[in-house]
Design a protein around this motif. Sequence first.
Motif, PDB file in Angstrom:
ATOM      1  N   LEU A  41       6.590  -0.700  -6.029  1.00  0.00           N
ATOM      2  CA  LEU A  41       6.917   0.556  -6.697  1.00  0.00           C
ATOM      3  C   LEU A  41       6.549   0.495  -8.175  1.00  0.00           C
ATOM      4  O   LEU A  41       6.059   1.486  -8.745  1.00  0.00           O
ATOM      5  CB  LEU A  41       8.408   0.848  -6.535  1.00  0.00           C
ATOM      6  CG  LEU A  41       8.876   1.144  -5.096  1.00  0.00           C
ATOM      7  CD1 LEU A  41      10.400   1.227  -5.040  1.00  0.00           C
ATOM      8  CD2 LEU A  41       8.257   2.430  -4.573  1.00  0.00           C
ATOM      9  N   SER A  42       6.771  -0.649  -8.807  1.00  0.00           N
ATOM     10  CA  SER A  42       6.390  -0.814 -10.214  1.00  0.00           C
ATOM     11  C   SER A  42       4.884  -0.707 -10.375  1.00  0.00           C
ATOM     12  O   SER A  42       4.390  -0.110 -11.347  1.00  0.00           O
ATOM     13  CB  SER A  42       6.880  -2.174 -10.732  1.00  0.00           C
ATOM     14  OG  SER A  42       8.278  -2.296 -10.600  1.00  0.00           O
ATOM     15  N   LEU A  43       4.143  -1.265  -9.423  1.00  0.00           N
ATOM     16  CA  LEU A  43       2.692  -1.159  -9.472  1.00  0.00           C
ATOM     17  C   LEU A  43       2.249   0.295  -9.297  1.00  0.00           C
ATOM     18  O   LEU A  43       1.285   0.748  -9.922  1.00  0.00           O
ATOM     19  CB  LEU A  43       2.074  -2.044  -8.392  1.00  0.00           C
ATOM     20  CG  LEU A  43       0.564  -2.248  -8.419  1.00  0.00           C
ATOM     21  CD1 LEU A  43       0.111  -2.785  -9.768  1.00  0.00           C
ATOM     22  CD2 LEU A  43       0.146  -3.193  -7.308  1.00  0.00           C
ATOM     23  N   GLY A  44       2.950   1.035  -8.444  1.00  0.00           N
ATOM     24  CA  GLY A  44       2.650   2.450  -8.279  1.00  0.00           C
ATOM     25  C   GLY A  44       2.879   3.233  -9.561  1.00  0.00           C
ATOM     26  O   GLY A  44       2.096   4.130  -9.906  1.00  0.00           O
ATOM     27  N   ILE A  90      -2.424 -12.223  -7.130  1.00  0.00           N
ATOM     28  CA  ILE A  90      -2.274 -11.174  -6.117  1.00  0.00           C
ATOM     29  C   ILE A  90      -0.881 -11.294  -5.507  1.00  0.00           C
ATOM     30  O   ILE A  90      -0.573 -12.286  -4.827  1.00  0.00           O
ATOM     31  CB  ILE A  90      -3.356 -11.314  -5.031  1.00  0.00           C
ATOM     32  CG1 ILE A  90      -4.743 -11.092  -5.661  1.00  0.00           C
ATOM     33  CG2 ILE A  90      -3.117 -10.317  -3.907  1.00  0.00           C
ATOM     34  CD1 ILE A  90      -5.884 -11.249  -4.691  1.00  0.00           C
ATOM     35  N   PRO A  91       0.001 -10.310  -5.709  1.00  0.00           N
ATOM     36  CA  PRO A  91       1.393 -10.413  -5.230  1.00  0.00           C
ATOM     37  C   PRO A  91       1.550 -10.645  -3.730  1.00  0.00           C
ATOM     38  O   PRO A  91       2.417 -11.434  -3.336  1.00  0.00           O
ATOM     39  CB  PRO A  91       2.003  -9.067  -5.665  1.00  0.00           C
ATOM     40  CG  PRO A  91       1.166  -8.614  -6.815  1.00  0.00           C
ATOM     41  CD  PRO A  91      -0.217  -9.094  -6.516  1.00  0.00           C
ATOM     42  N   PRO A  92       0.756  -9.980  -2.863  1.00  0.00           N
ATOM     43  CA  PRO A  92       0.970 -10.204  -1.428  1.00  0.00           C
ATOM     44  C   PRO A  92       0.845 -11.662  -1.004  1.00  0.00           C
ATOM     45  O   PRO A  92       1.441 -12.065  -0.004  1.00  0.00           O
ATOM     46  CB  PRO A  92      -0.115  -9.343  -0.774  1.00  0.00           C
ATOM     47  CG  PRO A  92      -0.406  -8.282  -1.759  1.00  0.00           C
ATOM     48  CD  PRO A  92      -0.257  -8.931  -3.099  1.00  0.00           C
ATOM     49  N   VAL A 143      -8.095  -1.403  -5.637  1.00  0.00           N
ATOM     50  CA  VAL A 143      -7.423  -2.478  -6.360  1.00  0.00           C
ATOM     51  C   VAL A 143      -6.446  -3.232  -5.468  1.00  0.00           C
ATOM     52  O   VAL A 143      -6.208  -4.429  -5.668  1.00  0.00           O
ATOM     53  CB  VAL A 143      -6.700  -1.909  -7.603  1.00  0.00           C
ATOM     54  CG1 VAL A 143      -5.898  -2.989  -8.327  1.00  0.00           C
ATOM     55  CG2 VAL A 143      -7.714  -1.288  -8.555  1.00  0.00           C
ATOM     56  N   LEU A 144      -5.865  -2.549  -4.478  1.00  0.00           N
ATOM     57  CA  LEU A 144      -4.825  -3.178  -3.665  1.00  0.00           C
ATOM     58  C   LEU A 144      -5.320  -3.622  -2.295  1.00  0.00           C
ATOM     59  O   LEU A 144      -5.034  -4.735  -1.862  1.00  0.00           O
ATOM     60  CB  LEU A 144      -3.651  -2.206  -3.496  1.00  0.00           C
ATOM     61  CG  LEU A 144      -2.992  -1.696  -4.780  1.00  0.00           C
ATOM     62  CD1 LEU A 144      -1.846  -0.760  -4.444  1.00  0.00           C
ATOM     63  CD2 LEU A 144      -2.499  -2.852  -5.627  1.00  0.00           C
ATOM     64  N   LEU A 145      -6.056  -2.751  -1.591  1.00  0.00           N
ATOM     65  CA  LEU A 145      -6.395  -3.049  -0.205  1.00  0.00           C
ATOM     66  C   LEU A 145      -7.340  -4.240  -0.067  1.00  0.00           C
ATOM     67  O   LEU A 145      -7.043  -5.205   0.652  1.00  0.00           O
ATOM     68  CB  LEU A 145      -7.010  -1.814   0.454  1.00  0.00           C
ATOM     69  CG  LEU A 145      -7.406  -1.970   1.927  1.00  0.00           C
ATOM     70  CD1 LEU A 145      -6.191  -2.343   2.752  1.00  0.00           C
ATOM     71  CD2 LEU A 145      -8.034  -0.692   2.452  1.00  0.00           C
ATOM     72  N   LEU A 173       0.819  -1.209   0.000  1.00  0.00           N
ATOM     73  CA  LEU A 173       0.000   0.000   0.000  1.00  0.00           C
ATOM     74  C   LEU A 173       0.852   1.258   0.000  1.00  0.00           C
ATOM     75  O   LEU A 173       0.617   2.188  -0.779  1.00  0.00           O
ATOM     76  CB  LEU A 173      -0.931  -0.009   1.206  1.00  0.00           C
ATOM     77  CG  LEU A 173      -2.171  -0.908   1.126  1.00  0.00           C
ATOM     78  CD1 LEU A 173      -2.946  -0.844   2.422  1.00  0.00           C
ATOM     79  CD2 LEU A 173      -3.051  -0.494  -0.037  1.00  0.00           C
ATOM     80  N   ILE A 174       1.827   1.304   0.902  1.00  0.00           N
ATOM     81  CA  ILE A 174       2.627   2.523   1.039  1.00  0.00           C
ATOM     82  C   ILE A 174       3.434   2.795  -0.220  1.00  0.00           C
ATOM     83  O   ILE A 174       3.418   3.910  -0.758  1.00  0.00           O
ATOM     84  CB  ILE A 174       3.540   2.410   2.267  1.00  0.00           C
ATOM     85  CG1 ILE A 174       2.708   2.472   3.555  1.00  0.00           C
ATOM     86  CG2 ILE A 174       4.580   3.524   2.274  1.00  0.00           C
ATOM     87  CD1 ILE A 174       3.500   2.266   4.815  1.00  0.00           C
ATOM     88  N   CYS A 175       4.126   1.790  -0.720  1.00  0.00           N
ATOM     89  CA  CYS A 175       4.986   2.002  -1.893  1.00  0.00           C
ATOM     90  C   CYS A 175       4.166   2.331  -3.125  1.00  0.00           C
ATOM     91  O   CYS A 175       4.464   3.301  -3.846  1.00  0.00           O
ATOM     92  CB  CYS A 175       5.847   0.766  -2.138  1.00  0.00           C
ATOM     93  SG  CYS A 175       7.060   0.440  -0.851  1.00  0.00           S
ATOM     94  N   ALA A 176       3.134   1.556  -3.397  1.00  0.00           N
ATOM     95  CA  ALA A 176       2.336   1.780  -4.600  1.00  0.00           C
ATOM     96  C   ALA A 176       1.549   3.082  -4.507  1.00  0.00           C
ATOM     97  O   ALA A 176       1.514   3.874  -5.457  1.00  0.00           O
ATOM     98  CB  ALA A 176       1.391   0.599  -4.823  1.00  0.00           C
ATOM     99  N   MET A 177       0.931   3.322  -3.352  1.00  0.00           N
ATOM    100  CA  MET A 177       0.089   4.516  -3.200  1.00  0.00           C
ATOM    101  C   MET A 177       0.917   5.798  -3.246  1.00  0.00           C
ATOM    102  O   MET A 177       0.588   6.737  -3.976  1.00  0.00           O
ATOM    103  CB  MET A 177      -0.688   4.441  -1.892  1.00  0.00           C
ATOM    104  CG  MET A 177      -1.606   5.621  -1.640  1.00  0.00           C
ATOM    105  SD  MET A 177      -2.637   5.380  -0.169  1.00  0.00           S
ATOM    106  CE  MET A 177      -1.368   5.255   1.096  1.00  0.00           C
TER     107      MET A 177
END
Length: 347
Positions: A246-249, A298-300, A269-271, A164-168
């Motif tokens: 980061l790539s997803l962001g 889903i990567p996680p 989309v992520l949470l 969440l943090i990196c992508a957002m």
Amino acid sequence: MKQFISFVIKEAKHILRDKRTMLILFGMPVVMMLLFGFAITNDVKNVRTVVVTSQMDHRTQQAEERLAASEYFTMTATVPTPKDAEMLIRSQKADLAIVFSKDHAIQFIVDGSDPNMAQQWTAYAQQVVANPNVSLVSQKLLYNPRMKSAYNFVPAIMGMLLLLICAMMTSVSIVREKERGTMEVLLVSPVRPLMIIVAKVVPYLLLALVILAVILLMSATILDVPLQGALGWILMVSLIYILLALSLGLLISNIAQTQFVALLVSAMVLLLPTVMLSGMLFPVESMPTVLQWVSAVIPPRYYIQAMRKLMIMGVGIQEVWHEVLVLIGMTALLLTISLKKFKTRLE
């Protein structure tokens, strides 16, 4: 190279000056770790228990004493009949009732509104009331002998927070430049567009590593979750996952035109898929087949599985090669698509 470093320093200063960004970056991990470590827990404690005294003898009294002495159960009442015990459960005054019959059989009446907790309560009660002189029920718990839910939640929170943090934050940072019109100014500078993107990502990469260190430190000291595996492999797999996030962001920043849309896409989309389908709260194997297929992208899911093996089980990297290869493949795919779409948009 000097221009690239200048861009990195500029972005880092912008992040450090923004109090809201710093609150999200460091406040959210601390709050989430404390909430899931202490407040949100599946540990069995203080189960309100009723004992039916229609058949009381020495064996029954011993079992009742063991229940009262256990940290898992709180004796709330004794009633003469199973019907009275059921009424207490229906009126939400008890969670579990134990009935001792004349033929020495034991019946458990349990509040089944939460099936998972009901199974845990029954299993714990069976352990406590079993005759200590007979090996009727015995178990050996590997990796988590105290059955602390934090052992399960810490890797899951790491997977959710880092994504969440990196992508957002990456997507919002780039979209902010587009909204303010400063992206065009950056693009006409001597620095290549690829270097501009990398320069904006590097500070978030470094901050993500700091956040990872904070999470690991909190898990080992405050939550008392030991790191059984090699710290080097944990950091390496986490670095791959951070690059994926980061790539997803970057990909989201290519889709979104405003910061609000970037935040909305990141959240929706992520949470939700991370919480519901990654194995964070519910086992993937227990899901319907269709949802298991969705969970496969889903990567996680793969990062959480890898961290549980490395951190909790203490296995070597050879035991998580499948998860690592999937994360590397996803990172390469997302990064390729993101950079290609960014270059196409510039043209």
